[in-house]
Scaffold this motif. Structure first.
Motif, short mmCIF file in Angstrom:
data_model
loop_
_atom_site.label_atom_id
_atom_site.label_comp_id
_atom_site.label_asym_id
_atom_site.label_seq_id
_atom_site.Cartn_x
_atom_site.Cartn_y
_atom_site.Cartn_z
N ILE A 272 80.96 66.55 58.68
CA ILE A 272 82.16 67.36 58.88
C ILE A 272 83.42 66.50 58.73
O ILE A 272 84.43 66.93 58.17
N GLY A 273 83.34 65.27 59.22
CA GLY A 273 84.48 64.37 59.08
C GLY A 273 84.83 64.10 57.63
O GLY A 273 86.01 64.10 57.25
N TYR A 274 83.79 63.89 56.80
CA TYR A 274 84.05 63.70 55.37
C TYR A 274 84.59 64.99 54.74
O TYR A 274 85.51 64.95 53.90
N ALA A 275 84.01 66.13 55.15
CA ALA A 275 84.45 67.40 54.57
C ALA A 275 85.90 67.71 54.91
O ALA A 275 86.63 68.28 54.10
N LEU A 276 86.33 67.33 56.12
CA LEU A 276 87.72 67.56 56.53
C LEU A 276 88.66 66.47 56.04
O LEU A 276 89.86 66.51 56.33
N ASP A 277 88.10 65.51 55.33
CA ASP A 277 88.91 64.41 54.79
C ASP A 277 89.62 63.64 55.89
O ASP A 277 90.78 63.23 55.75
N LEU A 278 88.91 63.44 57.01
CA LEU A 278 89.48 62.64 58.09
C LEU A 278 89.55 61.18 57.67
O LEU A 278 88.75 60.71 56.85
N GLN A 279 90.49 60.47 58.27
CA GLN A 279 90.68 59.08 57.86
C GLN A 279 89.46 58.22 58.16
O GLN A 279 89.08 57.38 57.35
N SER A 280 88.86 58.43 59.34
CA SER A 280 87.71 57.60 59.74
C SER A 280 86.62 58.50 60.32
O SER A 280 86.49 58.62 61.55
N PRO A 281 85.80 59.12 59.48
CA PRO A 281 84.74 60.01 59.99
C PRO A 281 83.75 59.31 60.91
O PRO A 281 83.10 59.96 61.73
N ARG A 282 83.64 58.00 60.78
CA ARG A 282 82.69 57.28 61.64
C ARG A 282 83.07 57.40 63.12
O ARG A 282 82.22 57.29 63.99
N SER A 283 84.37 57.63 63.42
CA SER A 283 84.78 57.82 64.82
C SER A 283 84.12 59.06 65.41
O SER A 283 83.76 59.08 66.60
N ALA A 284 83.99 60.12 64.61
CA ALA A 284 83.30 61.33 65.08
C ALA A 284 81.83 61.03 65.35
O ALA A 284 81.26 61.49 66.35
N LEU A 285 81.21 60.26 64.46
CA LEU A 285 79.80 59.88 64.65
C LEU A 285 79.64 59.05 65.91
O LEU A 285 78.74 59.30 66.73
N ILE A 286 80.52 58.05 66.10
CA ILE A 286 80.41 57.18 67.28
C ILE A 286 80.64 57.98 68.55
O ILE A 286 80.00 57.73 69.58
N THR A 287 81.52 58.98 68.50
CA THR A 287 81.78 59.82 69.67
C THR A 287 80.51 60.51 70.14
O THR A 287 80.26 60.63 71.35
N ASP B 266 100.55 60.47 63.29
CA ASP B 266 99.37 60.73 62.46
C ASP B 266 98.13 60.09 63.07
O ASP B 266 97.04 60.69 63.07
N SER B 267 98.28 58.87 63.61
CA SER B 267 97.13 58.19 64.22
C SER B 267 96.62 58.95 65.43
O SER B 267 95.41 59.10 65.63
N VAL B 268 97.55 59.45 66.24
CA VAL B 268 97.15 60.18 67.44
C VAL B 268 96.43 61.47 67.08
O VAL B 268 95.34 61.78 67.61
N THR B 269 97.00 62.27 66.18
CA THR B 269 96.37 63.54 65.82
C THR B 269 95.02 63.32 65.13
O THR B 269 94.07 64.07 65.37
N THR B 270 94.95 62.29 64.28
CA THR B 270 93.67 62.00 63.62
C THR B 270 92.61 61.61 64.63
O THR B 270 91.46 62.06 64.57
N ARG B 271 93.00 60.75 65.58
CA ARG B 271 92.05 60.30 66.59
C ARG B 271 91.54 61.47 67.43
O ARG B 271 90.34 61.60 67.67
N VAL B 272 92.42 62.33 67.88
CA VAL B 272 92.02 63.47 68.68
C VAL B 272 91.11 64.40 67.88
O VAL B 272 90.11 64.92 68.40
N THR B 273 91.42 64.60 66.59
CA THR B 273 90.59 65.46 65.75
C THR B 273 89.20 64.88 65.59
O THR B 273 88.18 65.60 65.68
N GLU B 274 89.12 63.58 65.34
CA GLU B 274 87.81 62.94 65.15
C GLU B 274 86.96 63.05 66.41
O GLU B 274 85.76 63.35 66.35
N ILE B 275 87.57 62.81 67.56
CA ILE B 275 86.84 62.91 68.83
C ILE B 275 86.39 64.36 69.07
O ILE B 275 85.27 64.61 69.51
N THR B 276 87.26 65.30 68.78
CA THR B 276 86.92 66.71 68.98
C THR B 276 85.74 67.12 68.11
O THR B 276 84.84 67.86 68.57
N VAL B 277 85.72 66.67 66.87
CA VAL B 277 84.59 66.97 65.99
C VAL B 277 83.29 66.41 66.56
O VAL B 277 82.25 67.10 66.61
#
Length: 737
Positions: A45-60, A153-164
């Motif tokens: 999903i992180g790759y599909a949403l073109d998030l900057q660092s999808p691995r953060s979602a995986l690590i979460t 941008d860093s804050v919103t990206t981080r929150v989005t990755e964690i939420t995913v």
């Protein structure tokens, strides 16, 4: 020679092995597959949403993973709260200190130290929320301070990755072979009730020794804290548990009070058995028939112990009838005792009062257990939650350690110009906070560091030898799955959990590419070294900066434990008993965790724990009784008796604040004087039964405090130098029957 297939026992053994695997290993492998599936889903999903660092979602996903879905939801809730608070602090700090990196780092260190204090001072997943508040400032704030324009941008990206990551972990846990917390909660409740029935039988039957009682109480402390953790997690997933949450909290409170009463009664009986005076044997013989009658009240007609809530309802009816008849029967027994012996009367009254309180508390506990069988019940009205008790000294030390570690690594980063110094600094700060609550944080950090070494080697192979040869998300997922499954499997084994955690978090950090992949060997090696250095520095910090595993830390907790008696003497009476019970047991649990490999130190700490429970609880009951006398019958006790009781409230806290032969002698003298004054108030003249019973109850509390102070197995025993070992019962005034 017969082949294995020709052996008729072989199919049977195969079926038994398969059944054993199905019951014991199957849940583990389901958990492994679920977590890896959730992690790879979050990555996709992180790759599909073109998030900057999808691995953060995986690590979460790996950070919030827990066996039960309720635990995942609870941990996720506090992770989101902590991340949002930390993100807001990042925006404030960047706005204030963007032009002065040194001030930004100092402010970040202070904030992380403060959050670590909050983490050490809280329990369950609330602690994790504090950790994330600090960790987010380090994770987002340090890069944002270097590029202030990218902060939002860093804050919103981080929150989005964690939420995913949280959404994937929660959905997979709840929908794919869900494992709810409620069955575990039921098992704990049933197991504890059954174990307590056995303890009552052994205690009142005289077959439990002190060591067995201490071990059982230590296990009960773990059950109390575990039940509270399960309850606070299960309410996130199960509406039936939410409807019973108040009763579950009430059960924990009632269980703490009940176990303290049983322990106090057991200790009094031990002292009577050890007393060579003939009066002690008279008291034991008079009360033994009552003790033998208690355990059958908690068994079913078939002879098996009560387990379910339905069985508890029947036991509640039997206990109610027994409690109603007990005072009349005890008075009849008392009338047959020798009336000219003060010591016999004091011991009998104290023991019989404790027995009645045990039955009363057991009845209340059984009724609450029985009420769980109904969705709604009046006993649900209970708002007195378990109150954790943490030494502020140790919490402040943990916060200072995290702040100092971040400042030292940040200074090295700035002075050396190390490209990955920010990674080392933020990771060290995070692990100082995360592992500060572990029994041996230095050891925990070392095991994670070993996992990082494996992650760095495996990540290098993946990044520079396998990733260039694959194409697309599905091939990436297939390639990552074996290592991730191994890592999650290791976390299910207590001995290897630290290694697995290191691989779970840091292998994706190093090996999983961002949306814009970079193949930079020098940068990879720098980041791997930074991660390893951060954990080494963290382990060294735990070993050098007031390590929590030292005897000094246990002594601090012991002093905090003794201070509970001071609070019992002077705290507000409203809900004081519950705060005292939960706080004392919370400190006991912390001491148990810290002294697992030091039995002598644990034994000493346990001695203070039980002395604190016995005397502190008796003080609270004495104060409650006196408060009732002052408000309802102010003339029942003369001013001299009130003065003697106030003097006792001064000497007991002084004894526990500074245990010395002098403070013990003062406490004993004050207690003896208070007993004499209450005896004189009872007098040989006629009194109403309610007045006499109230005064006798007051006298019983005083006598129990006295026997606890004179207990030969108490940690106060070595301080009785120069005092009479027998210390006879005051008899200035005859105790009227």
């Amino acid at each position: 020679m017969n082949r294995p297939a020709d052996n008729p026992a072989f199919p049977v053994q195969l079926r038994e092995a398969a059944a054993d695997w199905w019951h014991n290993e199957r849940p583990t492998w389901i958990y492994v597959f679920k977590m890896v599936f959730a992690a790879l889903l979050a990555l996709g999903i992180g790759y599909a949403l073109d998030l900057q660092s999808p691995r953060s979602a995986l690590i979460t996903v790996f950070i919030v993973m827990q066996p039960q879905s309720g635990m995942i939801l609870a941990k996720s809730f506090y992770r989101v709260i902590g991340t949002l608070i930390g993100s807001a602090v990042v925006v404030v700090f960047v706005g204030l200190f963007a032009q002065t990196p040194e001030l930004f780092l100092i402010a970040s260190a202070l904030w992380i130290g403060l959050c670590t204090v909050g983490s050490a001072h809280n329990r369950n997943f609330r602690s994790y929320g504090f950790v994330l508040s600090g960790y987010t400032v380090a994770l987002i704030g340090l890069p944002a301070a270097l590029n202030p324009g990218t902060t939002f941008d860093s804050v919103t990206t981080r929150v989005t990755e964690i939420t995913v990551g949280i959404a994937c972990a929660g959905l997979v846990s709840a929908l794919v072979f869900p494992q709810a917390s409620a069955p575990g909660l039921v098992r704990v409740i049933r197991g504890r009730f059954t174990a307590f029935v056995d303890l009552i039988g052994a205690t009142l039957g005289g077959t439990a020794d002190r060591q067995q009682l201490e071990a059982t109480n230590a296990r009960f402390v773990g059950d109390i804290i575990g039940l509270e953790a399960l309850r606070s997690s299960a309410i996130f997933e199960d509406p039936e548990i939410r409807l019973r949450s108040g009763r579950l909290s009430r059960m924990n409170s009632e269980f703490m009070a009940l176990s303290t009463r049983v322990h106090a009664l057991h200790q009094l009986l031990n002292r009577l058995h050890a007393n060579p005076a003939p009066g002690a044997a008279i008291v034991i013989d008079a009360l033994s028939p009552y003790f033998r009658e208690v355990q059958p009240l908690l068994t079913r007609g078939s002879g098996e112990p009560v387990m379910s809530a339905v069985d508890a309802a029947d036991a509640g009816l039997k206990l109610e009838e027994y409690k109603r008849e007990l005072p009349r029967r005890v008075r009849a027994t008392r009338d047959r005792l020798p009336a000219d012996s003060d010591s016999v009367m004091l011991d009998f009254d104290t023991a019989s009062e404790l027995l009645y309180r045990v039955i009363d508390d057991l009845h209340a506990y059984t009724l609450t257990y029985a009420s769980l069988n109904q969705r709604r019940h009046e006993r649900e009205q209970w708002d007195h939650a378990y109150t954790a008790k943490t030494s502020m000294t140790t919490a402040l030390i943990a916060g200072a350690r995290a702040a100092v570690t971040l400042l030292l690594l940040s200074a090295f980063w700035i002075l050396s110009g190390w490209p990955s110094g920010d990674v080392a600094a933020l990771n060290a700060a995070a692990f100082c906070a995360i592992t500060s609550a572990a029994p041996d944080p230095a050891k925990a950090t070392r095991t994670v560091a070993i996992g990082v070494v494996f992650a760095a080697i495996a990540g290098y192979v993946y990044t520079f030898h396998l990733l260039p040869r694959i194409d697309g998300y599905w091939m990436l997922a297939a390639m990552l799955a074996p290592v991730l499954m191994l890592a999650v499997l290791l976390t299910t084994k207590p001995r290897w959990a630290g290694y697995g955690l290191g691989i779970c978090i840091f292998f994706p950090f190093l090996a999983v590419p961002d949306n814009f992949a970079h193949f930079n060997a020098a940068g990879y090696i720098n980041e791997a070294i930074a991660l390893l250095v951060s954990l080494i520095v963290t382990a060294v910090a735990f070993m050098l900066l007031l390590p929590p595993t030292t005897d000094w830390t246990v002594r601090v907790l012991e002093r905090q434990l003794r201070k509970q008696v001071v609070d019992a003497c002077f705290g507000k009476l409203a809900h004081l008993a519950l705060k005292f019970e939960s706080g004392t047991r919370d400190l006991m649990h912390q001491i148990t965790m810290l002294t697992s490999s030091r039995p002598a130190l644990r034994q000493s700490a346990f001695g203070w724990t039980f002395a604190t429970l016995e005397i502190g609880h008796a003080i609270i009951e004495l104060r409650t009784e006196l408060n009732g006398i002052r408000s309802e019958q102010p003339d029942l006790l003369p001013p001299t008796a009130h003065a003697a009781l106030n003097r006792l409230r001064e000497t007991i806290p002084a004894l526990f604040a500074s245990p010395t032969p002098a403070t013990l002698a003062d406490a004993l003298a004050a207690n003896d004087h208070a007993i004499e004054q209450v005896q004189q108030s009872i007098g040989p003249h006629y009194r109403e039964r309610s007045e006499r019973h109230r005064l006798q109850r007051t006298l019983s509390y005083l006598h129990f405090i006295r026997t606890a102070l004179l207990d030969p197995q108490s940690p106060l025993q070595p301080m009785r130098t120069g005092t009479d070992s027998t210390h006879p019962t005051p008899s200035r005034a005859r105790h009227a029957t």
